[in-house]
Design an enzyme around this catalytic site. Structure first.
Site, PDB file in Angstrom:
ATOM      1  CG  ASP A  41     -37.685  -0.494  34.773  1.00  0.00           C
ATOM      2  OD1 ASP A  41     -37.094  -0.733  33.665  1.00  0.00           O
ATOM      3  OD2 ASP A  41     -38.293   0.565  35.471  1.00  0.00           O
ATOM      4  N   GLY A  42     -36.691  -4.629  37.140  1.00  0.00           N
ATOM      5  CA  GLY A  42     -36.120  -5.401  37.936  1.00  0.00           C
ATOM      6  C   GLY A  42     -35.233  -6.373  37.272  1.00  0.00           C
TER       7      GLY A  42
ATOM      8  CG  ASN B 134     -31.945   1.707  40.500  1.00  0.00           C
ATOM      9  OD1 ASN B 134     -31.273   2.099  39.460  1.00  0.00           O
ATOM     10  ND2 ASN B 134     -33.206   1.132  40.517  1.00  0.00           N
ATOM     11  CD  GLU B 135     -32.651   2.458  45.191  1.00  0.00           C
ATOM     12  OE1 GLU B 135     -33.026   1.431  45.497  1.00  0.00           O
ATOM     13  OE2 GLU B 135     -32.928   3.177  44.152  1.00  0.00           O
TER      14      GLU B 135
ATOM     15  CG  ASP C 293     -40.376   6.482  59.001  1.00  0.00           C
ATOM     16  OD1 ASP C 293     -40.500   6.451  59.942  1.00  0.00           O
ATOM     17  OD2 ASP C 293     -41.650   6.629  58.322  1.00  0.00           O
TER      18      ASP C 293
ATOM     19  CB  ALA D 297     -28.584   4.953  37.081  1.00  0.00           C
TER      20      ALA D 297
ATOM     21  CG  ASN E 150     -33.941  10.249  44.802  1.00  0.00           C
ATOM     22  OD1 ASN E 150     -33.394  10.531  45.654  1.00  0.00           O
ATOM     23  ND2 ASN E 150     -33.954  10.937  43.550  1.00  0.00           N
TER      24      ASN E 150
ATOM     25  CB  SER F  50     -41.311   6.969  45.040  1.00  0.00           C
ATOM     26  OG  SER F  50     -41.507   6.254  44.144  1.00  0.00           O
TER      27      SER F  50
END
Length: 262
Positions: A51-52, A121-122, A151, A159, A165, A167
């Protein structure tokens, strides 16, 4: 996010691979079977890795019109199709195309600079030190959280909703949903706030409170900015990444199935 659609049959394939031994071995095998076209001239880029590596490839080809067909030679491979060497041209021709519009992160930084980065992604803000971050959250110019102590805080696309998200106990969003997930990490105040679902057309402004005492970094996928004072997040509708998935295991199906996994 555009609805999935059938792709045009590829005339040429270009292969790239991560440095992982499994990906390099697959690359050698596929080059023997199918030859290779340069990335600049290929109709479809076949990315071999995890994925990376897929995220890296999407960022490198964003807004070029290149379609990316990934095959998993990594660990998780949520963004990838299964690896099979047989009938690759036919598989690519039958694949479903998804057009992704990433988030644009614009930051104002402690040193007076500013920066812009894209996130498929985010976008994620997180505390830099032992002190929890203290944030003020605006949506389209209206303050929705005057003070959030946590935190971290992220804004995720559909996606990316099954990545960090998920996790952080954020919601999984169907790929076609016109939504963004705003998810806190270890929220201390308001203690019961678990996040929000936002329309994907809104503008999110996050102001860092007490930045000297509580410094905060911001990340768009893998692009990190240190010591930010303000972060704006909005969908970049003029920018497009194109990803292909097998019709019998489409990306939409994977996201839907993830909601029923234990």
């Amino acid at each position: 996010m555009s609805l999935p659609k059938k792709t045009l049959p590829p005339k040429t394939l270009g292969f790239i691979a991560s440095t992982a031994p499994e990906a390099q071995s697959a690359l050698e095998e596929l080059l023997r079977l199918y030859g290779n076209t340069s990335i600049e001239d290929a109709d479809v880029i076949v990315a071999l890795g995890g994925d990376g590596f897929m995220l890296q490839t999407l960022h490198q080809t964003i807004n070029t019109g290149k379609r990316i067909y990934g095959m998993n030679c990594g660990s998780v491979g949520f963004l990838m199709n299964d690896y099979h060497r047989e009938n690759l041209r036919e598989r690519v021709a039958e694949a479903i195309e998804n057009e992704l519009h990433p988030l644009k992160m614009t930051t104002t930084n402690e040193d007076g600079s500013s920066s812009v980065a894209l996130a498929i992604n985010e976008v994620y803000l997180f505390r830099q030190s032992y002190q929890a971050a203290k944030l003020c959250v605006e949506i389209d110019g209206h303050v929705r959280l005057e003070e959030l102590i946590c935190d971290g805080l992220m804004v995720a696309t559909p996606a990316g909703s099954t990545a960090y998200n998920l996790s952080a106990h954020g919601p999984i969003l169907p790929l076609e949903a016109p939504l963004l997930a705003m998810t806190p990490v270890s929220a201390f105040r308001p203690r019961r706030w678990r996040g929000a679902l936002l329309p994907n057309h809104v503008r999110v402004d996050i102001h860092i409170l007490e930045p000297e005492k509580r410094p905060v970094n911001a990340v768009a996928d893998n692009a990190e900015v240190k010591s930010v004072l303000h972060v704006r997040v909005e969908q970049s509708t003029e920018v497009t990444a194109r990803i292909l998935s097998d019709p019998n295991h489409s990306w939409s199906d994977r996201i839907l199935a993830e909601q029923f996994n234990n």
